[in-house]
Design an enzyme around this catalytic site. Structure first.
Site, mmCIF file in Angstrom:
data_model
loop_
_atom_site.group_PDB
_atom_site.id
_atom_site.type_symbol
_atom_site.label_atom_id
_atom_site.label_comp_id
_atom_site.label_asym_id
_atom_site.label_seq_id
_atom_site.Cartn_x
_atom_site.Cartn_y
_atom_site.Cartn_z
ATOM 1 N N TRP A 73 21.271 -23.815 20.281
ATOM 2 C CA TRP A 73 20.005 -23.552 20.980
ATOM 3 C C TRP A 73 19.560 -24.679 21.890
ATOM 4 O O TRP A 73 18.623 -24.510 22.670
ATOM 5 C CB TRP A 73 18.894 -23.254 19.944
ATOM 6 C CG TRP A 73 19.130 -21.987 19.182
ATOM 7 C CD1 TRP A 73 19.632 -20.810 19.678
ATOM 8 C CD2 TRP A 73 18.886 -21.763 17.780
ATOM 9 N NE1 TRP A 73 19.723 -19.869 18.672
ATOM 10 C CE2 TRP A 73 19.259 -20.423 17.499
ATOM 11 C CE3 TRP A 73 18.376 -22.540 16.744
ATOM 12 C CZ2 TRP A 73 19.151 -19.860 16.223
ATOM 13 C CZ3 TRP A 73 18.258 -21.976 15.480
ATOM 14 C CH2 TRP A 73 18.644 -20.656 15.227
ATOM 15 N N HIS A 138 25.307 -27.795 10.202
ATOM 16 C CA HIS A 138 23.884 -27.435 10.097
ATOM 17 C C HIS A 138 23.744 -25.970 9.659
ATOM 18 O O HIS A 138 23.724 -25.056 10.483
ATOM 19 C CB HIS A 138 23.192 -27.680 11.447
ATOM 20 C CG HIS A 138 21.724 -27.937 11.315
ATOM 21 N ND1 HIS A 138 21.205 -29.135 10.871
ATOM 22 C CD2 HIS A 138 20.651 -27.144 11.525
ATOM 23 C CE1 HIS A 138 19.891 -29.087 10.833
ATOM 24 N NE2 HIS A 138 19.525 -27.872 11.223
ATOM 25 N N GLU A 173 21.364 -28.284 4.581
ATOM 26 C CA GLU A 173 20.323 -27.989 3.599
ATOM 27 C C GLU A 173 20.619 -26.731 2.806
ATOM 28 O O GLU A 173 20.349 -25.615 3.255
ATOM 29 C CB GLU A 173 18.970 -27.809 4.303
ATOM 30 C CG GLU A 173 18.383 -29.085 4.821
ATOM 31 C CD GLU A 173 17.000 -28.884 5.409
ATOM 32 O OE1 GLU A 173 16.513 -27.727 5.480
ATOM 33 O OE2 GLU A 173 16.393 -29.887 5.812
ATOM 34 N N TYR A 234 9.652 -33.976 5.570
ATOM 35 C CA TYR A 234 8.743 -33.808 6.712
ATOM 36 C C TYR A 234 7.410 -34.371 6.244
ATOM 37 O O TYR A 234 6.787 -33.821 5.334
ATOM 38 C CB TYR A 234 8.682 -32.322 7.158
ATOM 39 C CG TYR A 234 9.906 -32.017 8.000
ATOM 40 C CD1 TYR A 234 11.169 -31.922 7.411
ATOM 41 C CD2 TYR A 234 9.812 -31.940 9.385
ATOM 42 C CE1 TYR A 234 12.308 -31.757 8.193
ATOM 43 C CE2 TYR A 234 10.950 -31.763 10.171
ATOM 44 C CZ TYR A 234 12.188 -31.682 9.565
ATOM 45 O OH TYR A 234 13.309 -31.526 10.346
ATOM 46 N N GLU A 260 17.876 -36.446 8.150
ATOM 47 C CA GLU A 260 16.882 -35.723 8.945
ATOM 48 C C GLU A 260 15.510 -35.877 8.311
ATOM 49 O O GLU A 260 15.361 -35.707 7.107
ATOM 50 C CB GLU A 260 17.256 -34.225 8.991
ATOM 51 C CG GLU A 260 16.258 -33.376 9.758
ATOM 52 C CD GLU A 260 16.537 -31.868 9.618
ATOM 53 O OE1 GLU A 260 17.700 -31.439 9.794
ATOM 54 O OE2 GLU A 260 15.576 -31.136 9.315
ATOM 55 N N ALA A 266 6.813 -29.221 7.513
ATOM 56 C CA ALA A 266 8.186 -28.758 7.251
ATOM 57 C C ALA A 266 8.646 -27.660 8.202
ATOM 58 O O ALA A 266 9.845 -27.461 8.395
ATOM 59 C CB ALA A 266 8.300 -28.274 5.814
ATOM 60 N N TRP A 294 14.229 -35.804 13.394
ATOM 61 C CA TRP A 294 14.301 -34.469 13.998
ATOM 62 C C TRP A 294 13.199 -34.337 15.019
ATOM 63 O O TRP A 294 12.049 -34.461 14.630
ATOM 64 C CB TRP A 294 14.122 -33.422 12.895
ATOM 65 C CG TRP A 294 14.323 -32.006 13.326
ATOM 66 C CD1 TRP A 294 13.361 -31.097 13.638
ATOM 67 C CD2 TRP A 294 15.571 -31.317 13.480
ATOM 68 N NE1 TRP A 294 13.916 -29.890 13.995
ATOM 69 C CE2 TRP A 294 15.281 -30.002 13.899
ATOM 70 C CE3 TRP A 294 16.916 -31.691 13.320
ATOM 71 C CZ2 TRP A 294 16.269 -29.054 14.147
ATOM 72 C CZ3 TRP A 294 17.898 -30.745 13.569
ATOM 73 C CH2 TRP A 294 17.567 -29.446 13.974
ATOM 74 N N GLU A 301 7.129 -27.713 20.009
ATOM 75 C CA GLU A 301 6.781 -27.861 18.593
ATOM 76 C C GLU A 301 6.599 -29.346 18.298
ATOM 77 O O GLU A 301 7.187 -30.199 18.974
ATOM 78 C CB GLU A 301 7.843 -27.238 17.671
ATOM 79 C CG GLU A 301 9.211 -27.867 17.764
ATOM 80 C CD GLU A 301 10.222 -27.250 16.772
ATOM 81 O OE1 GLU A 301 9.931 -26.215 16.141
ATOM 82 O OE2 GLU A 301 11.305 -27.842 16.629
HETATM 83 C C1 IDC Z 1 13.813 -25.881 12.752
HETATM 84 C C2 IDC Z 1 13.364 -26.046 14.198
HETATM 85 C C3 IDC Z 1 12.683 -24.771 14.636
HETATM 86 C C4 IDC Z 1 13.616 -23.591 14.409
HETATM 87 C C5 IDC Z 1 14.074 -23.558 12.950
HETATM 88 C C6 IDC Z 1 15.084 -22.435 12.690
HETATM 89 O O1 IDC Z 1 12.507 -27.160 14.293
HETATM 90 O O2 IDC Z 1 12.300 -24.817 15.998
HETATM 91 O O3 IDC Z 1 12.942 -22.382 14.704
HETATM 92 O O4 IDC Z 1 14.692 -24.798 12.628
HETATM 93 O O5 IDC Z 1 15.402 -22.387 11.311
HETATM 94 C C7 IDC Z 1 14.791 -28.389 8.461
HETATM 95 C C8 IDC Z 1 16.052 -27.967 9.096
HETATM 96 C C9 IDC Z 1 15.884 -27.833 10.598
HETATM 97 C C10 IDC Z 1 14.539 -27.249 10.948
HETATM 98 C C11 IDC Z 1 13.476 -28.246 10.509
HETATM 99 C C12 IDC Z 1 12.037 -27.836 10.844
HETATM 100 O O6 IDC Z 1 17.151 -28.799 8.786
HETATM 101 O O7 IDC Z 1 16.918 -27.014 11.063
HETATM 102 O O8 IDC Z 1 14.477 -27.057 12.346
HETATM 103 N N1 IDC Z 1 13.597 -28.445 9.072
HETATM 104 O O9 IDC Z 1 11.712 -26.631 10.203
HETATM 105 N N2 IDC Z 1 14.612 -28.713 7.188
HETATM 106 C C13 IDC Z 1 13.317 -28.937 6.967
HETATM 107 C C14 IDC Z 1 12.638 -28.774 8.158
#
Ligand code: IDC
Length: 340
Positions: A73, A138, A173, A234, A260, A266, A294, A301
């Site tokens: 993406w 990922h 994850e 987060y 990350e 979150a 991240w 966002e």
């Molecule tokens: C999030 C992106 C978001 C997207 C989403 C899709 O920030 O824009 O729509 O993924 O699943 C994670 C993940 C990471 C996430 C991020 C925030 O590793 O892929 O990205 N997050 O939600 N773990 C905890 C938080």
């Protein structure tokens, strides 16, 4: 005369074959043109000792850097120019290529060559820049793609396993699946494949519940060298309760790597809690835990470091960097001072 030529030929063939055999033994000494002031030039081959990541002299070190966004993406940032800019201007010592495995038809499972090329571009950029690079599978469902993971990491290990830059993150994850019966066997299968070609670079393993339950590893760790475990947070959502879990693991001599984290909630969006972000940074520094933020993305966002439209070749002005991006860049420049 003929005999003389034969002797020369035989000697030549022996010489060539010795050189070939030697190349795997040379492995990590075989780094050409690495800038000796860069992170990789300074720290060299990393390994895991107890709960610390250590440099070539067995001294504990801490890497700090940026994660790219899902490759399928945000492919525009999978460039060597982005990596080089992050090193020069943000002073990162590590970058993370977050290869989207199974979300949507553009992910690795559906078009492996395209996604793989993006990751290779980032790896090449990191090698050129002398920074470490986390190669991240990922996914939230990697146990459904064991064979694909083995194939991918086997190729990465064969192509790049002799470079000290490489850090493998074999499962971003996991969701709510068992460490003992699902995750540990998954990791062991992929580790076995990587170790056929790369004997020493660090492999970071994901833990249950979005890589938060690092405590579950304590009673059943992977019995291999140079293994660390993923802790993700987060900071506007996960606070003292998660640091308490991390402390249990650290006290049990488990090495953690925050591959990350976000200063947002979150979801990747929502509020930024500055004081909690700082409490986390203090915690990571006290325990010498390495981190990647991240993310390098221009999505609207809170966790994205860039505003929409920021270029895929770096050169970002201050106006193109978000609140999160500015906080993290300041932290990087303050703490990674050895690598100016
Ligand atoms: C999030 C992106 C978001 C997207 C989403 C899709 O920030 O824009 O729509 O993924 O699943 C994670 C993940 C990471 C996430 C991020 C925030 O590793 O892929 O990205 N997050 O939600 N773990 C905890 C938080």
């Amino acid at each position: 005369m003929k005999r003389c030529l034969q002797v020369v030929l035989v000697v030549f063939l022996i010489f060539i074959s010795c050189k070939k055999n030697n190349s795997s033994a040379m492995e990590n000494d075989d780094i050409e043109n690495v800038d000796s002031n860069s992170a990789v030039g300074t720290y060299g081959q990393l390994s895991v000792r107890g709960n610390k990541i250590v440099n070539k002299n067995n001294e504990p070190i801490q890497l700090r850097g940026m994660s790219l966004f899902w490759s399928q993406w945000m492919g525009q940032y999978y460039t060597k120019e982005t990596v080089s800019w992050l090193k020069e201007d943000w002073e990162v010592t590590v970058v993370r290529a977050a290869m989207g495995v199974d979300e949507g038809e553009e992910s690795y499972i559906y078009r492996p060559e395209i996604e793989k090329e993006k990751v290779f571009r980032v790896i090449n950029g990191a090698i050129e820049a002398g920074v470490y690079v986390i190669v991240d599978w990922h996914s939230h469902h990697a146990e459904d793609y064991v064979e694909e993971a083995k194939t991918f990491f086997s190729e990465v290990a064969q192509k790049y396993g002799n470079q000290p830059n490489i850090i493998y993150e074999i499962y971003n994850e996991p969701l709510d699946v068992s460490w003992d019966t699902v995750l540990k066997p998954y990791h062991e299968a992929v580790i076995e494949e990587i170790r056929k070609y790369d004997a020493n670079n660090i492999i970071v393993c994901g833990t249950r519940l979005w890589s938060q339950r690092v405590d579950e590893v304590i009673s059943n760790p992977i019995q291999q060298d140079n293994i660390a475990y993923t802790l993700h947070y987060y900071s506007s959502t996960h606070k003292q309760e998660l640091r308490a879990i991390a402390t249990l693991a650290i006290n049990a001599d488990i090495a953690l790597f925050v591959t990350e984290f976000g200063v947002s909630e979150a979801s990747g969006d929502g509020v930024i809690d500055v004081s909690e972000a700082n409490i986390w940074w203090d915690f990571l520094d006290e325990n010498k835990i390495s981190w990647c933020n991240w993310s390098i993305a221009d999505k609207e966002e809170a966790s994205a470091a860039l505003y929409p439209g920021a270029s895929g070749t770096g050169n970002w002005s201050n106006d193109e960097i978000t609140t999160s991006g500015k906080m993290v860049k300041t932290e990087l420049k303050e703490k990674n001072q050895d690598f100016k």
